[in-house]
Design a protein around this motif. Structure first.
Motif, mmCIF file in Angstrom:
data_model
loop_
_atom_site.group_PDB
_atom_site.id
_atom_site.type_symbol
_atom_site.label_atom_id
_atom_site.label_comp_id
_atom_site.label_asym_id
_atom_site.label_seq_id
_atom_site.Cartn_x
_atom_site.Cartn_y
_atom_site.Cartn_z
ATOM 1 N N GLN A 186 -28.104 -38.780 7.644
ATOM 2 C CA GLN A 186 -28.296 -37.337 7.460
ATOM 3 C C GLN A 186 -28.530 -37.006 5.992
ATOM 4 O OE1 GLN A 186 -24.747 -35.763 9.262
ATOM 5 N NE2 GLN A 186 -25.721 -35.504 11.272
ATOM 6 N N THR A 187 -27.799 -37.671 5.114
ATOM 7 C CA THR A 187 -27.978 -37.468 3.675
ATOM 8 C C THR A 187 -29.370 -37.910 3.246
ATOM 9 O OG1 THR A 187 -25.619 -37.767 3.280
ATOM 10 C CG2 THR A 187 -27.076 -38.060 1.389
ATOM 11 N N VAL A 188 -29.794 -39.075 3.704
ATOM 12 C CA VAL A 188 -31.127 -39.581 3.385
ATOM 13 C C VAL A 188 -32.189 -38.618 3.918
ATOM 14 C CG1 VAL A 188 -32.786 -41.433 3.869
ATOM 15 C CG2 VAL A 188 -30.443 -42.003 3.238
ATOM 16 N N ASN A 189 -31.992 -38.117 5.120
ATOM 17 C CA ASN A 189 -32.950 -37.188 5.724
ATOM 18 C C ASN A 189 -33.072 -35.908 4.898
ATOM 19 O OD1 ASN A 189 -34.795 -36.416 7.776
ATOM 20 N ND2 ASN A 189 -33.212 -35.097 8.637
ATOM 21 N N ARG A 190 -31.945 -35.368 4.423
ATOM 22 C CA ARG A 190 -31.975 -34.155 3.600
ATOM 23 C C ARG A 190 -32.753 -34.405 2.303
ATOM 24 N NH1 ARG A 190 -26.696 -33.426 5.650
ATOM 25 N NH2 ARG A 190 -25.770 -34.510 3.877
ATOM 26 N N LYS A 191 -32.515 -35.561 1.692
ATOM 27 C CA LYS A 191 -33.216 -35.889 0.454
ATOM 28 C C LYS A 191 -34.716 -36.044 0.692
ATOM 29 C CE LYS A 191 -29.311 -38.092 -1.877
ATOM 30 N NZ LYS A 191 -28.770 -39.345 -2.422
ATOM 31 N N LEU A 192 -35.080 -36.711 1.759
ATOM 32 C CA LEU A 192 -36.499 -36.897 2.081
ATOM 33 C C LEU A 192 -37.170 -35.565 2.405
ATOM 34 C CD1 LEU A 192 -36.396 -40.160 4.211
ATOM 35 C CD2 LEU A 192 -37.298 -39.894 1.887
ATOM 36 N N THR A 193 -36.457 -34.689 3.088
ATOM 37 C CA THR A 193 -37.000 -33.369 3.407
ATOM 38 C C THR A 193 -37.267 -32.586 2.122
ATOM 39 O OG1 THR A 193 -35.865 -33.341 5.541
ATOM 40 C CG2 THR A 193 -36.538 -31.207 4.651
ATOM 41 N N ALA A 194 -36.335 -32.636 1.181
ATOM 42 C CA ALA A 194 -36.511 -31.944 -0.099
ATOM 43 C C ALA A 194 -37.689 -32.531 -0.875
ATOM 44 C CB ALA A 194 -35.230 -32.029 -0.924
ATOM 45 N N MET A 195 -37.804 -33.855 -0.883
ATOM 46 C CA MET A 195 -38.919 -34.511 -1.576
ATOM 47 C C MET A 195 -40.241 -34.141 -0.922
ATOM 48 S SD MET A 195 -37.271 -38.267 -2.347
ATOM 49 C CE MET A 195 -38.833 -38.998 -2.705
ATOM 50 N N ASN A 196 -40.277 -34.086 0.397
ATOM 51 C CA ASN A 196 -41.488 -33.728 1.115
ATOM 52 C C ASN A 196 -41.918 -32.304 0.777
ATOM 53 O OD1 ASN A 196 -43.567 -34.304 3.034
ATOM 54 N ND2 ASN A 196 -42.504 -32.962 4.463
#
Length: 97
Positions: free
Chosen positions: A24-34
């Motif tokens: 979930q943490t990785v997903n949040r970071k990837l979403t922000a980067m996207n």
């Protein structure tokens, strides 16, 4: 069952919970980067559009200058932009985003 403590949580369940939390943490970071990359892409697309427009404007100016210098007849007409048209056609007058 292999219990880690007296509360009933097995090691396997705890590992799954930690992995789910990590993902979930990785997903949040990837979403922000996207999101950031999409904003940068949008900005770059606007810059490309502006450069394409300016390139067309400059090509037209060069063609007009070429026609004006090669046509030596008295009937040659060179148009001068009016105040209103200059505002709309000069690249330096276009709002940069």
């Amino acid at each position: 069952m292999d219990f880690e403590d007296g509360l009933g949580f097995c090691r396997c369940c705890e590992k799954r919970r930690k992995e789910a939390s990590r993902l979930q943490t990785v997903n949040r970071k990837l979403t922000a980067m996207n999101k950031l990359l999409m904003e940068v892409n949008d900005h770059l697309q606007k810059q490309v559009s502006q450069l394409v427009y300016e390139n067309g404007y400059m090509r037209q100016q060069l063609q007009n200058a070429s026609v004006a210098t090669t046509d030596t007849s008295c009937e040659s007409v060179v148009t001068t932009p009016t105040k209103g048209s200059a505002k709309m056609t000069e690249p330096s007058k276009v709002i940069h985003v």
